[in-house]
Design an enzyme around this catalytic site. Structure first.
Site, PDB file in Angstrom:
ATOM      1  N   LYS A  14       0.841  -1.242  -0.114  1.00  0.00           N
ATOM      2  CA  LYS A  14      -0.062   0.161  -0.105  1.00  0.00           C
ATOM      3  C   LYS A  14       0.707   1.262  -0.161  1.00  0.00           C
ATOM      4  O   LYS A  14       0.737   2.277  -0.747  1.00  0.00           O
ATOM      5  CB  LYS A  14      -0.809  -0.064   1.106  1.00  0.00           C
ATOM      6  CG  LYS A  14      -1.864  -1.375   1.334  1.00  0.00           C
ATOM      7  CD  LYS A  14      -2.753  -1.331   2.383  1.00  0.00           C
ATOM      8  CE  LYS A  14      -2.121  -1.108   3.831  1.00  0.00           C
ATOM      9  NZ  LYS A  14      -1.497  -2.221   4.075  1.00  0.00           N
ATOM     10  N   ARG A  91     -10.734   0.463   7.920  1.00  0.00           N
ATOM     11  CA  ARG A  91     -10.299  -0.762   8.366  1.00  0.00           C
ATOM     12  C   ARG A  91     -11.442  -1.705   9.053  1.00  0.00           C
ATOM     13  O   ARG A  91     -10.820  -2.905   9.274  1.00  0.00           O
ATOM     14  CB  ARG A  91      -8.920  -0.823   9.220  1.00  0.00           C
ATOM     15  CG  ARG A  91      -7.879  -1.203   8.730  1.00  0.00           C
ATOM     16  CD  ARG A  91      -6.964  -0.835   9.661  1.00  0.00           C
ATOM     17  NE  ARG A  91      -5.548  -1.444   9.698  1.00  0.00           N
ATOM     18  CZ  ARG A  91      -4.509  -1.039   9.183  1.00  0.00           C
ATOM     19  NH1 ARG A  91      -4.438   0.272   8.636  1.00  0.00           N
ATOM     20  NH2 ARG A  91      -3.306  -1.781   9.120  1.00  0.00           N
ATOM     21  N   ARG A 130      11.354  -5.835   6.285  1.00  0.00           N
ATOM     22  CA  ARG A 130      11.388  -4.470   6.016  1.00  0.00           C
ATOM     23  C   ARG A 130      12.266  -3.639   6.837  1.00  0.00           C
ATOM     24  O   ARG A 130      12.205  -3.775   8.087  1.00  0.00           O
ATOM     25  CB  ARG A 130       9.924  -3.758   6.131  1.00  0.00           C
ATOM     26  CG  ARG A 130       9.954  -2.465   5.790  1.00  0.00           C
ATOM     27  CD  ARG A 130       8.487  -1.935   5.526  1.00  0.00           C
ATOM     28  NE  ARG A 130       7.406  -2.230   6.654  1.00  0.00           N
ATOM     29  CZ  ARG A 130       6.274  -2.476   6.322  1.00  0.00           C
ATOM     30  NH1 ARG A 130       5.470  -1.937   5.358  1.00  0.00           N
ATOM     31  NH2 ARG A 130       5.470  -2.845   7.300  1.00  0.00           N
ATOM     32  N   ARG A 163      10.495  -1.379  12.028  1.00  0.00           N
ATOM     33  CA  ARG A 163       9.267  -0.901  12.833  1.00  0.00           C
ATOM     34  C   ARG A 163       8.923  -2.123  14.032  1.00  0.00           C
ATOM     35  O   ARG A 163       9.126  -3.094  13.598  1.00  0.00           O
ATOM     36  CB  ARG A 163       8.143  -0.934  11.945  1.00  0.00           C
ATOM     37  CG  ARG A 163       7.949   0.448  11.181  1.00  0.00           C
ATOM     38  CD  ARG A 163       6.732   0.378  10.167  1.00  0.00           C
ATOM     39  NE  ARG A 163       5.383  -0.195  10.581  1.00  0.00           N
ATOM     40  CZ  ARG A 163       4.284  -0.291   9.599  1.00  0.00           C
ATOM     41  NH1 ARG A 163       4.520   0.465   8.311  1.00  0.00           N
ATOM     42  NH2 ARG A 163       3.330  -0.983   9.918  1.00  0.00           N
ATOM     43  N   ARG A 174      -1.167  -8.891  13.116  1.00  0.00           N
ATOM     44  CA  ARG A 174      -1.535  -8.173  12.113  1.00  0.00           C
ATOM     45  C   ARG A 174      -2.549  -8.753  11.129  1.00  0.00           C
ATOM     46  O   ARG A 174      -3.491  -8.365  10.765  1.00  0.00           O
ATOM     47  CB  ARG A 174      -0.606  -7.024  11.892  1.00  0.00           C
ATOM     48  CG  ARG A 174      -0.102  -6.124  12.850  1.00  0.00           C
ATOM     49  CD  ARG A 174       1.211  -5.559  12.338  1.00  0.00           C
ATOM     50  NE  ARG A 174       1.389  -4.576  11.219  1.00  0.00           N
ATOM     51  CZ  ARG A 174       2.441  -4.643  10.405  1.00  0.00           C
ATOM     52  NH1 ARG A 174       3.598  -5.137  10.937  1.00  0.00           N
ATOM     53  NH2 ARG A 174       2.374  -3.722   9.322  1.00  0.00           N
TER      54      ARG A 174
HETATM   55  P1  AP5 Z   1       4.694  -1.525   1.872  1.00  0.00           P
HETATM   56  O1  AP5 Z   1       4.308  -0.707   0.595  1.00  0.00           O
HETATM   57  O2  AP5 Z   1       5.390  -0.513   3.133  1.00  0.00           O
HETATM   58  O3  AP5 Z   1       3.505  -2.240   2.535  1.00  0.00           O
HETATM   59  P2  AP5 Z   1       2.166  -1.736   3.191  1.00  0.00           P
HETATM   60  O4  AP5 Z   1       0.962  -2.487   2.544  1.00  0.00           O
HETATM   61  O5  AP5 Z   1       1.928  -0.267   3.257  1.00  0.00           O
HETATM   62  O6  AP5 Z   1       2.258  -2.468   4.562  1.00  0.00           O
HETATM   63  P3  AP5 Z   1       2.165  -1.685   5.966  1.00  0.00           P
HETATM   64  O7  AP5 Z   1       2.637  -2.921   7.104  1.00  0.00           O
HETATM   65  O8  AP5 Z   1       2.687  -0.602   6.207  1.00  0.00           O
HETATM   66  O9  AP5 Z   1       0.715  -1.743   6.436  1.00  0.00           O
HETATM   67  P4  AP5 Z   1      -0.154  -1.983   7.725  1.00  0.00           P
HETATM   68  O10 AP5 Z   1      -1.710  -1.862   7.007  1.00  0.00           O
HETATM   69  O11 AP5 Z   1      -0.144  -3.127   8.447  1.00  0.00           O
HETATM   70  O12 AP5 Z   1       0.260  -0.796   8.473  1.00  0.00           O
HETATM   71  P5  AP5 Z   1      -0.237   0.691   8.676  1.00  0.00           P
HETATM   72  O13 AP5 Z   1       1.095   1.467   8.660  1.00  0.00           O
HETATM   73  O14 AP5 Z   1      -1.385   1.106   7.795  1.00  0.00           O
HETATM   74  O15 AP5 Z   1       5.476  -2.689   1.453  1.00  0.00           O
HETATM   75  C1  AP5 Z   1       6.172  -3.595   2.543  1.00  0.00           C
HETATM   76  C2  AP5 Z   1       7.651  -4.109   2.056  1.00  0.00           C
HETATM   77  O16 AP5 Z   1       7.333  -4.763   0.825  1.00  0.00           O
HETATM   78  C3  AP5 Z   1       8.453  -3.118   1.695  1.00  0.00           C
HETATM   79  O17 AP5 Z   1       9.655  -3.475   2.140  1.00  0.00           O
HETATM   80  C4  AP5 Z   1       8.385  -2.999  -0.068  1.00  0.00           C
HETATM   81  O18 AP5 Z   1       9.579  -2.643  -0.456  1.00  0.00           O
HETATM   82  C5  AP5 Z   1       8.115  -4.274  -0.371  1.00  0.00           C
HETATM   83  N1  AP5 Z   1       7.081  -4.493  -1.329  1.00  0.00           N
HETATM   84  C6  AP5 Z   1       6.096  -3.632  -1.691  1.00  0.00           C
HETATM   85  N2  AP5 Z   1       5.469  -4.136  -2.911  1.00  0.00           N
HETATM   86  C7  AP5 Z   1       6.298  -4.833  -3.514  1.00  0.00           C
HETATM   87  C8  AP5 Z   1       6.380  -5.937  -4.583  1.00  0.00           C
HETATM   88  N3  AP5 Z   1       5.358  -5.744  -5.444  1.00  0.00           N
HETATM   89  N4  AP5 Z   1       7.197  -6.757  -4.831  1.00  0.00           N
HETATM   90  C9  AP5 Z   1       8.196  -6.891  -3.824  1.00  0.00           C
HETATM   91  N5  AP5 Z   1       8.259  -6.218  -2.786  1.00  0.00           N
HETATM   92  C10 AP5 Z   1       7.383  -5.193  -2.475  1.00  0.00           C
HETATM   93  O19 AP5 Z   1      -0.754   0.598  10.243  1.00  0.00           O
HETATM   94  C11 AP5 Z   1      -0.024   0.194  11.185  1.00  0.00           C
HETATM   95  C12 AP5 Z   1      -0.695   0.318  12.585  1.00  0.00           C
HETATM   96  O20 AP5 Z   1      -1.660   1.600  12.727  1.00  0.00           O
HETATM   97  C13 AP5 Z   1      -1.838  -0.704  12.504  1.00  0.00           C
HETATM   98  O21 AP5 Z   1      -1.299  -1.948  12.857  1.00  0.00           O
HETATM   99  C14 AP5 Z   1      -2.496  -0.162  13.665  1.00  0.00           C
HETATM  100  O22 AP5 Z   1      -2.240  -0.298  14.904  1.00  0.00           O
HETATM  101  C15 AP5 Z   1      -2.705   1.260  13.653  1.00  0.00           C
HETATM  102  N6  AP5 Z   1      -3.624   1.780  12.339  1.00  0.00           N
HETATM  103  C16 AP5 Z   1      -3.514   2.134  11.102  1.00  0.00           C
HETATM  104  N7  AP5 Z   1      -4.711   2.305  10.631  1.00  0.00           N
HETATM  105  C17 AP5 Z   1      -5.818   2.093  11.510  1.00  0.00           C
HETATM  106  C18 AP5 Z   1      -7.071   2.090  11.268  1.00  0.00           C
HETATM  107  N8  AP5 Z   1      -7.768   2.512  10.286  1.00  0.00           N
HETATM  108  N9  AP5 Z   1      -7.771   1.763  12.487  1.00  0.00           N
HETATM  109  C19 AP5 Z   1      -6.876   1.415  13.474  1.00  0.00           C
HETATM  110  N10 AP5 Z   1      -5.805   1.336  13.899  1.00  0.00           N
HETATM  111  C20 AP5 Z   1      -5.096   1.506  12.828  1.00  0.00           C
END
Ligand code: AP5
Length: 216
Positions: A14, A91, A130, A163, A174
């Site tokens: 994402k 979410r 990551r 992280r 997660r």
């Molecule tokens: P990356 O693009 O960073 O992945 P991502 O989908 O953004 O993953 P996140 O781990 O950031 O998502 P998340 O939803 O768990 O966390 P969030 O920050 O929203 O890519 C990941 C890796 O893969 C990288 O190394 C990249 O280089 C590689 N990669 C990407 N695409 C690739 C490809 N095609 N091929 C190969 N490699 C690739 O949330 C964090 C925390 O915040 C949650 O756990 C929760 O506690 C809180 N939170 C956030 N939003 C809410 C909400 N709406 N409600 C309640 N709590 C919330």
């Protein structure tokens, strides 16, 4: 204001695809995860309140998350932002309803809903490996996408961190939550005319092209 939703498991890409959309379509990023991590880093009242929850991979309460997002949406409406990518929100079904109510109130609508599909094992492999540049926040992977000569290709920084919620056991928690909470969210948005899903396991540039084909 155009609204795009980006949905996918931890590590689905994402963040990577948001960067593509921002650059190509002049959109603005609204990532609830980034908002929470920023508040934690700055040790604000909100940051202290959510630190333990976010770092262990649990979800922040719907009420708090909805209020924060509504505040950010208000600012963007007032500033005349052209388009927003919502990354990681909504979410839960409660968040879906809060967002839909907000959009209806201001006569806004969602243009596209993009679902990035990856297997659990791929999500674990990506998220648990990551590493992030401490300076500019660009993400790399310990094994599959190492920074050249240990230096960030974006800013030249040489300090990288993991992280806390990317420890393997936290990533697995997660993912469990993702399946529990996001399945009804996905079911809801499958009915949306602008919904499309993409194999997020393809190389990032191919995923970007597939998104482009569906957006244009
Ligand atoms: P990356 O693009 O960073 O992945 P991502 O989908 O953004 O993953 P996140 O781990 O950031 O998502 P998340 O939803 O768990 O966390 P969030 O920050 O929203 O890519 C990941 C890796 O893969 C990288 O190394 C990249 O280089 C590689 N990669 C990407 N695409 C690739 C490809 N095609 N091929 C190969 N490699 C690739 O949330 C964090 C925390 O915040 C949650 O756990 C929760 O506690 C809180 N939170 C956030 N939003 C809410 C909400 N709406 N409600 C309640 N709590 C919330």
């Amino acid at each position: 204001m155009d609204i795009y939703l980006l949905i996918g498991a931890p590590g689905a890409g994402k963040g990577v695809q948001s960067a593509h959309l921002i650059e190509k379509y002049d959109l603005t990023h609204l990532s609830t995860g980034d908002i929470f991590r920023h508040e934690i880093k700055e040790e604000t009242e909100l940051g202290l309140e959510v630190k333990r929850i976010v770092q262990s991979g649990q979800l922040v309460s719907d009420d708090l998350t909805n209020r924060i997002v509504a505040g950010v949406l208000d600012q963007h409406r007032q500033n005349g932002t052209k388009g927003l990518i919502l990354d990681g929100y909504p979410r839960t079904l409660t968040q879906v309803h809060a967002l839909e109510d907000y959009l209806a109130k201001y006569d806004l609508s969602i243009s596209k809903v993009i679902l990035l599909n990856v297997s659990d094992e791929e999500a674990v492999r990506r998220a648990s490996g990551r590493i992030i540049c401490s300076n500019c926040k660009k993400s790399y992977h310990r094994v599959f996408n190492q920074p050249n000569d240990g230096k960030c290709g974006e800013c030249g920084g040489s300090d990288f961190f993991q992280r806390p919620d990317d420890k393997e056991e936290n990533v697995r928690d997660r993912l469990t939550l993702y399946h529990q909470q996001n399945t009804p969210v996905i079911d809801f948005y499958r009915q949306h005319a602008g919904f499309f899903e993409i194999n997020g396991e393809l190389p990032a540039s191919v995923v970007s092209s597939e998104i482009d084909k569906n957006i244009l």
